[in-house]
Design a protein around this motif. Structure first.
Motif, PDB file in Angstrom:
ATOM      1  N   UNK A   1      27.332  42.427  22.546  1.00  0.00           N
ATOM      2  CA  UNK A   1      27.156  43.429  23.597  1.00  0.00           C
ATOM      3  C   UNK A   1      28.476  44.161  23.817  1.00  0.00           C
ATOM      4  N   UNK A   2      28.402  45.492  23.856  1.00  0.00           N
ATOM      5  CA  UNK A   2      29.578  46.315  24.062  1.00  0.00           C
ATOM      6  C   UNK A   2      29.857  46.454  25.552  1.00  0.00           C
ATOM      7  N   UNK A   3      30.846  45.743  26.048  1.00  0.00           N
ATOM      8  CA  UNK A   3      31.183  45.807  27.464  1.00  0.00           C
ATOM      9  C   UNK A   3      32.167  46.939  27.735  1.00  0.00           C
ATOM     10  N   UNK A   4      32.135  47.436  28.960  1.00  0.00           N
ATOM     11  CA  UNK A   4      32.947  48.587  29.347  1.00  0.00           C
ATOM     12  C   UNK A   4      33.962  48.212  30.412  1.00  0.00           C
TER      13      UNK A   4
ATOM     14  N   UNK B   1      30.441  47.065  43.662  1.00  0.00           N
ATOM     15  CA  UNK B   1      29.811  45.742  43.696  1.00  0.00           C
ATOM     16  C   UNK B   1      28.839  45.585  42.527  1.00  0.00           C
ATOM     17  N   UNK B   2      28.073  46.640  42.241  1.00  0.00           N
ATOM     18  CA  UNK B   2      27.132  46.588  41.121  1.00  0.00           C
ATOM     19  C   UNK B   2      27.869  46.376  39.801  1.00  0.00           C
ATOM     20  N   UNK B   3      28.993  47.048  39.636  1.00  0.00           N
ATOM     21  CA  UNK B   3      29.787  46.877  38.411  1.00  0.00           C
ATOM     22  C   UNK B   3      30.341  45.465  38.304  1.00  0.00           C
TER      23      UNK B   3
ATOM     24  N   UNK C   1      26.833  42.302  33.683  1.00  0.00           N
ATOM     25  CA  UNK C   1      27.378  41.755  32.430  1.00  0.00           C
ATOM     26  C   UNK C   1      27.830  42.848  31.468  1.00  0.00           C
ATOM     27  N   UNK C   2      27.467  44.094  31.751  1.00  0.00           N
ATOM     28  CA  UNK C   2      27.884  45.207  30.896  1.00  0.00           C
ATOM     29  C   UNK C   2      29.316  45.654  31.181  1.00  0.00           C
TER      30      UNK C   2
ATOM     31  N   UNK D   1      35.168  54.348  31.502  1.00  0.00           N
ATOM     32  CA  UNK D   1      34.287  55.143  32.354  1.00  0.00           C
ATOM     33  C   UNK D   1      34.878  55.235  33.756  1.00  0.00           C
ATOM     34  N   UNK D   2      34.802  56.419  34.341  1.00  0.00           N
ATOM     35  CA  UNK D   2      35.200  56.591  35.733  1.00  0.00           C
ATOM     36  C   UNK D   2      34.004  57.068  36.551  1.00  0.00           C
TER      37      UNK D   2
END
Length: 361
Positions: A1-4, A20-22, A26-27, A68-69
């Motif tokens: 899995x490509x995590x960011x 909080x969601x970020x 797991x991504x 990512x921003x």
């Protein structure tokens, strides 16, 4: 899995939710946050355990490790310069609405993202609302046939409207109805808008905020479909005559229509407490929205079974008028009565809510 590696600029209301969601996804490999309110910065940092927690948003833009921003900063005048800097730095960008305050700025952001090969999107969260997704699917899979018109009517209470209006002076279309316009265009793609008309309605907010209470937008699509969006920013009324106001979305065709209607449980509980002899009991009020897909015509015409056609209980309350019955147990063809006649005549009582009405003195 490509995590960011994700950075969130502005961790107030929406930005805090995104942070909080970020942190829980797991991504996301690592989280970085920026917030000028130091107390809020510490609060969100304690919840999310970010790698970076800073008051300087440019520190995140210049961070080579961030992929990512998410730009959730206010006031909205900051959207364009922050998103522009992030795209120029090679970041993918999620920007809260509105995209910009000037058309030229919006065009520049889109052009910059395309030129740099970066992903750029606006945070239209309503696309991920189950209620909206149901309507999108009903249109896309042909459940209601070819649409001829669409109505989206969603409102917020006066206190929230004032909170938004105190931040910046923008129209209801720019601040809230933009979600509804995006939703309509999303449902109706690949149709394109060719004509737009809008009308403001002024009331209590004119003296206090210098802003309109409501705005209605009518959009004509290139194949003749007409979209009407109604957004009220001051939905509060005196408590003794308060209505349970639900978000309402309809997509209509000559023979069929799809409708969702969400009655807010908290307001229903307040109504039941103030006027216990009117309307359903609080425990009978639905927690989730329902969706109904119906074919007009003879009662013998049956609606095909679709997942999104299964009914949940719905409360329709209007103080000062005859209590309305729940439609959950009724034949789907009877829903025309609710939609057409609920303000003009009493309806037969069915189901759990009907039983509650019958028990009322």
């Amino acid at each position: 899995m490509n995590q960011l590696s994700v950075g969130v600029i502005g961790t107030g209301w929406c930005g805090g939710i995104r942070a909080v969601a970020c942190a829980e996804s797991p991504l996301v490999r690592e989280l970085h946050i920026a917030e000028i309110d130091l107390e809020r910065l510490q609060e969100v940092a304690a919840m999310t355990k970010p790698v970076t927690a800073t008051a300087d948003w440019e520190q995140l833009v210049q961070h080579d490790g961030i992929d990512v921003l998410m730009v959730s900063a206010t006031p909205e005048t900051l959207h364009y310069p922050m998103a522009k800097a992030a795209l120029d730095a090679g970041k993918h960008v999620l920007l809260e609405k509105p995209i910009a305050l000037e058309l030229a700025e919006a065009d520049d952001l889109v052009e910059t993202a395309e030129r740099r090969g970066r992903k750029f999107t606006i945070g239209y969260s309503q696309r991920f609302n189950g209620k909206q997704a149901i309507v999108k699917r009903a249109v896309a899979d042909g459940t209601i046939g070819r649409p001829t018109s669409m109505l989206v009517s969603r409102h917020i209470v006066r206190s929230l409207g004032a909170r938004i209006g105190n931040r910046i002076k923008l129209s209801p279309a720019a601040m809230e109805a933009t979600h509804d316009i995006d939703f309509a265009l999303w449902c109706l793609e690949p149709r394109r808008p060719v004509r737009v008309y809008s009308q403001l309605a002024w009331g209590v907010r004119q003296a206090t905020l210098g802003l309109p209470d409501a705005q209605t937008i009518m959009i004509t699509m290139d194949d003749g479909v007409v979209v009407t969006v109604m957004r009220v920013m001051a939905a509060d009324v005196p408590p003794i005559i308060r209505r349970v106001i639900g978000d309402r979305i309809e997509v209509e065709q000559i023979e069929r229509w799809s409708m969702t209607d969400h009655a807010r449980r908290r307001e229903a509980e307040e109504v039941a407490r103030m006027r216990p002899h009117v309307g359903p009991r609080a425990e009978d009020v639905p927690r989730r929205e329902d969706a109904v897909v119906r074919r007009r015509g003879a009662a013998s015409q049956q609606v095909p079974e679709h997942d999104h056609a299964r009914l949940e209980p719905r409360a329709l309350l209007d103080l000062g008028r005859e209590p309305h019955r729940d439609a959950a147990q009724a034949h789907v063809t009877e829903l025309a009565d609710i939609r057409r006649d609920r303000l003009h005549r009493p309806l037969a009582r069915h189901g759990a809510l009907g039983a509650a009405h019958d028990r009322a003195p």
